[in-house]
Design a protein around this motif. Structure first.
Motif, PDB file in Angstrom:
ATOM      1  N   LEU A 162     -45.247  11.899  32.778  1.00  0.00           N
ATOM      2  CA  LEU A 162     -44.583  12.017  31.479  1.00  0.00           C
ATOM      3  C   LEU A 162     -45.360  12.925  30.540  1.00  0.00           C
ATOM      4  O   LEU A 162     -44.777  13.800  29.880  1.00  0.00           O
ATOM      5  N   TYR A 163     -46.670  12.738  30.498  1.00  0.00           N
ATOM      6  CA  TYR A 163     -47.478  13.557  29.589  1.00  0.00           C
ATOM      7  C   TYR A 163     -47.547  15.002  30.074  1.00  0.00           C
ATOM      8  O   TYR A 163     -47.559  15.931  29.262  1.00  0.00           O
ATOM      9  N   SER A 164     -47.593  15.222  31.377  1.00  0.00           N
ATOM     10  CA  SER A 164     -47.634  16.586  31.903  1.00  0.00           C
ATOM     11  C   SER A 164     -46.360  17.349  31.558  1.00  0.00           C
ATOM     12  O   SER A 164     -46.398  18.545  31.247  1.00  0.00           O
ATOM     13  N   ILE A 165     -45.225  16.670  31.609  1.00  0.00           N
ATOM     14  CA  ILE A 165     -43.950  17.322  31.316  1.00  0.00           C
ATOM     15  C   ILE A 165     -43.821  17.630  29.826  1.00  0.00           C
ATOM     16  O   ILE A 165     -43.359  18.714  29.442  1.00  0.00           O
ATOM     17  N   PHE A 166     -44.246  16.699  28.987  1.00  0.00           N
ATOM     18  CA  PHE A 166     -43.982  16.821  27.550  1.00  0.00           C
ATOM     19  C   PHE A 166     -45.232  17.127  26.734  1.00  0.00           C
ATOM     20  O   PHE A 166     -45.198  16.992  25.508  1.00  0.00           O
ATOM     21  N   GLN A 167     -46.331  17.566  27.370  1.00  0.00           N
ATOM     22  CA  GLN A 167     -47.561  17.759  26.613  1.00  0.00           C
ATOM     23  C   GLN A 167     -47.425  18.824  25.532  1.00  0.00           C
ATOM     24  O   GLN A 167     -47.934  18.660  24.412  1.00  0.00           O
ATOM     25  N   ARG A 168     -46.713  19.916  25.844  1.00  0.00           N
ATOM     26  CA  ARG A 168     -46.523  20.966  24.842  1.00  0.00           C
ATOM     27  C   ARG A 168     -45.680  20.464  23.673  1.00  0.00           C
ATOM     28  O   ARG A 168     -45.967  20.760  22.514  1.00  0.00           O
ATOM     29  N   ARG A 169     -44.632  19.702  23.999  1.00  0.00           N
ATOM     30  CA  ARG A 169     -43.781  19.185  22.934  1.00  0.00           C
ATOM     31  C   ARG A 169     -44.529  18.156  22.081  1.00  0.00           C
ATOM     32  O   ARG A 169     -44.337  18.107  20.861  1.00  0.00           O
ATOM     33  N   ALA A 223     -47.849  18.041  21.538  1.00  0.00           N
ATOM     34  CA  ALA A 223     -48.796  18.777  20.697  1.00  0.00           C
ATOM     35  C   ALA A 223     -48.069  19.509  19.568  1.00  0.00           C
ATOM     36  O   ALA A 223     -48.502  19.505  18.420  1.00  0.00           O
ATOM     37  N   LYS A 224     -46.943  20.135  19.915  1.00  0.00           N
ATOM     38  CA  LYS A 224     -46.167  20.868  18.907  1.00  0.00           C
ATOM     39  C   LYS A 224     -45.615  19.932  17.860  1.00  0.00           C
ATOM     40  O   LYS A 224     -45.662  20.207  16.652  1.00  0.00           O
ATOM     41  N   GLY A 225     -45.084  18.794  18.308  1.00  0.00           N
ATOM     42  CA  GLY A 225     -44.509  17.853  17.369  1.00  0.00           C
ATOM     43  C   GLY A 225     -45.540  17.258  16.425  1.00  0.00           C
ATOM     44  O   GLY A 225     -45.309  17.144  15.220  1.00  0.00           O
ATOM     45  N   MET A 226     -46.699  16.876  16.951  1.00  0.00           N
ATOM     46  CA  MET A 226     -47.743  16.314  16.114  1.00  0.00           C
ATOM     47  C   MET A 226     -48.270  17.352  15.134  1.00  0.00           C
ATOM     48  O   MET A 226     -48.544  17.051  13.963  1.00  0.00           O
ATOM     49  N   THR A 227     -48.419  18.604  15.591  1.00  0.00           N
ATOM     50  CA  THR A 227     -48.916  19.658  14.717  1.00  0.00           C
ATOM     51  C   THR A 227     -47.913  19.973  13.626  1.00  0.00           C
ATOM     52  O   THR A 227     -48.255  20.095  12.441  1.00  0.00           O
ATOM     53  N   GLU A 228     -46.631  20.097  13.994  1.00  0.00           N
ATOM     54  CA  GLU A 228     -45.609  20.382  13.010  1.00  0.00           C
ATOM     55  C   GLU A 228     -45.497  19.246  11.993  1.00  0.00           C
ATOM     56  O   GLU A 228     -45.363  19.481  10.802  1.00  0.00           O
ATOM     57  N   GLY A 229     -45.579  18.015  12.493  1.00  0.00           N
ATOM     58  CA  GLY A 229     -45.502  16.889  11.593  1.00  0.00           C
ATOM     59  C   GLY A 229     -46.655  16.862  10.597  1.00  0.00           C
ATOM     60  O   GLY A 229     -46.480  16.566   9.423  1.00  0.00           O
TER      61      GLY A 229
END
Length: 280
Positions: free
Chosen positions: A261-268, A270-276
């Motif tokens: 799960l983390y390998s598939i969505f790691q970019r999302r 990181a992006k989501g936490m950074t954008e938030g």
């Protein structure tokens, strides 16, 4: 273009600790994967070597003799229900706090943020008696409700940050066209906040899947055990039965979904936490 000695040393000073840290983290996981395919005799004879053959009997034994199959289903049920319930509660609450100006909205948001700083352990004993009074003790659904409530402050914090960047003109236009407040929330705001919703959902799912202490306190029968409790039971049994291969196999079953799960969505994530963080 040649690099100076100082630049090379600087890069080496950054990369070498990272490489050593990566090896320190990955090697035990790799060793656990190898151990899950070994018999007990192989583990004692050559604990650090490759298995002679890929033996899947440890997985079969963990799945059948130690009820890992039931525990996987319980963990999956708790994770899905808890994550869904968190979203059902967090999305309208975050929208109300961010968009509806009512008396005490800022105070309410401050209370939610403050709740993130309070250790969850302080609420375990009151929750135990509350669940007992509601007949939800030793109940998968009761545990899912506790999980959802425990992650509400974090979820509301992230979602409010995303909703604050949505232009109010979109909502005003939708209201002019006759869309109700709930229609604005679910047809306008929610799709535009999907990045934050996905980030929150993944983080909550990982948290619920791995959680141990609340499950230990609120679940009492083996048939209701989540995966973390089942692995703890196998670990205690292994001290007397030497079923280390079975323990390694159960650990692999527990961590593979999280790694995938983390390998598939790691970019999302990181992006989501950074954008938030930036948008908040």
């Amino acid at each position: 273009m040649k690099r100076s000695v100082g630049q090379l040393l600087g890069r080496a000073g950054i990369r070498i600790p990272l490489i050593l840290w990566t090896i320190a983290v990955l090697y035990p996981i790799f060793w656990m994967f190898l151990g899950s395919f070994k018999s007990n005799a192989e583990i004692y004879r050559n604990p650090w070597g490759w298995p002679d053959t890929l033996n899947f009997s440890n997985y079969v034994q963990a799945w059948t003799n130690y009820n890992i199959d039931v525990s996987v289903w319980n963990s999956l049920l708790v994770t899905v229900i808890g994550a869904a319930l968190t979203l059902i509660l967090a999305i309208p609450t975050a929208y109300a706090i961010e968009r509806i100006n009512f008396r005490g909205s800022r105070v309410l948001f401050t209370l939610y943020i403050s709740a993130m700083m309070i250790p969850m352990v302080l609420g375990w004993i009151p929750l135990f008696f509350l669940l007992a009074q509601l007949n939800l003790l030793d109940n998968i659904f009761g545990l899912a409700i506790v999980y959802a409530v425990s992650q509400l402050p974090f979820s509301i914090f992230v979602l409010t940050s995303f909703m604050s960047t949505i232009p109010k003109s979109l909502e005003e236009s939708a209201a002019t066209d006759g869309l109700s407040p709930y229609g604005i929330l679910f047809k306008i705001v929610t799709p535009l906040t999907m990045s934050g919703i996905i980030t929150v959902t993944i983080m909550n799912c990982i948290q619920f899947w791995n959680e141990y202490f609340m499950a230990l306190i609120f679940l009492q029968t083996n048939t209701n055990y989540t995966l973390a409790l089942a692995i703890d039971y196998i670990s205690n049994e292994a001290q007397y039965t030497n079923a280390w291969g079975t323990l390694f196999a159960s650990l692999v079953i527990a961590i593979v979904p999280v790694i995938v799960l983390y390998s598939i969505f790691q970019r999302r994530i990181a992006k989501g936490m950074t954008e938030g963080a930036i948008k908040g």
